[in-house]
Design an enzyme around this catalytic site. Structure first.
Site, PDB file in Angstrom:
ATOM      1  N   HIS A 109      -6.099   3.973   6.223  1.00  0.00           N
ATOM      2  CA  HIS A 109      -6.665   4.849   5.189  1.00  0.00           C
ATOM      3  C   HIS A 109      -5.541   5.716   4.650  1.00  0.00           C
ATOM      4  CE1 HIS A 109      -9.925   7.106   3.162  1.00  0.00           C
ATOM      5  NE2 HIS A 109      -9.044   8.101   3.248  1.00  0.00           N
ATOM      6  N   CYS A 110      -5.280   5.609   3.362  1.00  0.00           N
ATOM      7  CA  CYS A 110      -4.171   6.331   2.737  1.00  0.00           C
ATOM      8  C   CYS A 110      -4.697   7.595   2.065  1.00  0.00           C
ATOM      9  CB  CYS A 110      -3.466   5.435   1.718  1.00  0.00           C
ATOM     10  SG  CYS A 110      -2.056   6.241   0.922  1.00  0.00           S
ATOM     11  N   PRO A 111      -4.338   8.773   2.551  1.00  0.00           N
ATOM     12  CA  PRO A 111      -4.813  10.000   1.900  1.00  0.00           C
ATOM     13  C   PRO A 111      -4.212  10.196   0.514  1.00  0.00           C
ATOM     14  CG  PRO A 111      -3.221  10.516   3.618  1.00  0.00           C
ATOM     15  CD  PRO A 111      -3.504   9.059   3.731  1.00  0.00           C
ATOM     16  N   ASN A 113      -6.564   8.473  -1.564  1.00  0.00           N
ATOM     17  CA  ASN A 113      -7.962   8.836  -1.321  1.00  0.00           C
ATOM     18  C   ASN A 113      -8.817   7.575  -1.237  1.00  0.00           C
ATOM     19  OD1 ASN A 113     -10.078  10.630  -0.841  1.00  0.00           O
ATOM     20  ND2 ASN A 113     -10.609  10.765  -3.009  1.00  0.00           N
ATOM     21  N   ASN A 114      -8.278   6.566  -0.582  1.00  0.00           N
ATOM     22  CA  ASN A 114      -8.939   5.268  -0.505  1.00  0.00           C
ATOM     23  C   ASN A 114      -8.371   4.503   0.678  1.00  0.00           C
ATOM     24  OD1 ASN A 114     -10.607   3.158  -1.160  1.00  0.00           O
ATOM     25  ND2 ASN A 114      -9.408   2.451  -2.908  1.00  0.00           N
TER      26      ASN A 114
END
EC number: 2.3.1.225
Length: 387
Positions: free
Chosen positions: A179-181, A184-185
């Site tokens: 999960h890549c902040p 945001n996805n």
């Protein structure tokens, strides 16, 4: 026998007799109920398969929960930071560097810088937008004929191969990488290519700005340093390293010198516009150089994973499986790896030679191979080999 030892031995026998007498007075029925309650209590947490990893995860569960909450709520903040920082570099490049390029570079170099810079910018914007807006892919929640390897303990639905549950998105993701902040996805089957391409082209863009602007950075840094010296002399601070750091009250001799310098320099050598130009160049160079190193290392790591045909999560799983089989004298082989070159072809969706241009070096919204549920790509795509 020693008298003290005799007394101690007699005391222990009396205590043992009292315990037996008390236990015999407790009804057997009550003891059975107590044992049953103890069994029920242990059934809530006892597991013979529990190991140190499970205990560690349980202890750190509050930390994981806090990270998930912070990442979920600050996702849009991270996206805003990416857009703001990238826009600031583009603004400086257009209003500070481009006029300089047009006036000082030869026509050949000028055309090259303009074409490469705009191509790189288009690739960055396109892939970041697609990585942010493209759903990573989710397993079907209805009953299907698709084979699955396990059942998600959180979603309580069949989980296909290479799928994992995301605690931030609260759902399972097909071929989940992480999960890549900053997006945001989640990075999964359908947007993995966009994520890697964004990292790659952003790294190239930052390296381009850092290398091409290194001379401007040196000139701007020296100019700012000279301005600090002039301002220090005006205020009567000795022009030394300590004098620039410590703003002390000037002495009589230094004050006289400061008055003399102030009289000689009636006009500032640089305007406000010049100061902002130099500070902008320094800001851009420091930012792009830092991102080049940090994001470049991340891009190389993901390139290594793609070469091996695995995701970030599978890297840890495959490592544990390899150690387990190594103890038995066996070698672990990744079932989702089709060879180094073929892994890249599958990742980018390359089917023929022209796709290296149209699907890799140019913006392309083509879908990846497969549906993310089954992974029998290589037997069905043998024609990829000669590409």
């Amino acid at each position: 026998m020693h008298p003290c030892s005799s007394v101690l031995h007699l005391l222990l026998r009396c205590m043992r007799g009292c315990c037996r007498h008390t236990r015999s007075r407790v009804p057997r029925r009550l003891r059975r109920h107590v044992s049953y309650i103890r069994l029920i209590f242990k059934s809530l947490y006892f597991n013979s398969l529990t190991n140190s990893d499970v205990v560690t995860d349980s202890i750190l569960e509050p930390v994981f929960w806090m990270v998930e909450v912070v990442t979920r709520w600050f996702g849009m903040v991270f996206v805003f930071l990416v857009v703001a920082l990238t826009s600031s570099v583009v603004f400086i490049a257009y209003f500070c560097l481009l006029p300089l390029v047009l006036h000082t570079y030869s026509p050949g170099w000028m055309i090259w810088h303009i074409c490469y810079g705009h191509w790189n910018l288009v690739m960055i914007v396109f892939h970041y937008y697609k990585a942010t807006k493209t759903p990573p892919g989710y397993p079907p929640k209805m009953k299907t004929d698709v084979p699955f390897v396990s059942v998600c303990k959180k979603c309580i639905i069949p989980k296909p191969a290479r799928s994992h549950h995301c605690g931030i998105c609260k759902t399972c993701i097909l071929k989940m990488d992480h999960h890549c902040p900053w997006l945001n996805n989640c990075v999964g089957h359908f947007n993995h290519r966009y994520f890697f391409s964004f990292c790659l082209f952003l790294t190239l863009g930052c390296m381009y700005c850092s290398v091409s602007g290194r001379h401007l950075f040196i000139d701007a840094y020296n100019t700012i340093d000279q301005l600090k010296h002039l301002e220090a002399e005006k205020q009567g601070v000795p022009v030394t390293g300590i004098g620039l750091l410590i703003g002390i009250v000037p002495s009589a001799g230094v004050a006289g010198k400061a008055v003399q310098v102030a009289q000689e320099v009636s006009q500032p050598p640089y305007t406000y516009k010049d100061r902002m130009f130099h500070k902008s160049v320094i800001y851009m160079w420091v930012l792009t150089s830092t991102v080049s190193v940090a994001l470049g290392a991340l891009t190389l790591w993901h390139a290594l994973l793609i070469t091996r045909g695995e995701t970030s999560i599978e890297r840890h799983i495959n490592g544990k499986e390899a150690k387990r089989l190594a103890k038995r004298g066996r070698v672990y082989r990744n079932p989702f790896s089709y060879g180094k070159l073929n892994n890249w072809k599958v990742f980018f969706g390359v089917e023929k030679r022209s796709h290296w241009l149209t699907r890799v070096l140019l913006p392309s919204g083509h879908a990846p191979y497969g549906d993310g549920l089954t992974w029998d790509i290589y037997p069905l795509k043998k024609d990829m080999m000669p590409v």
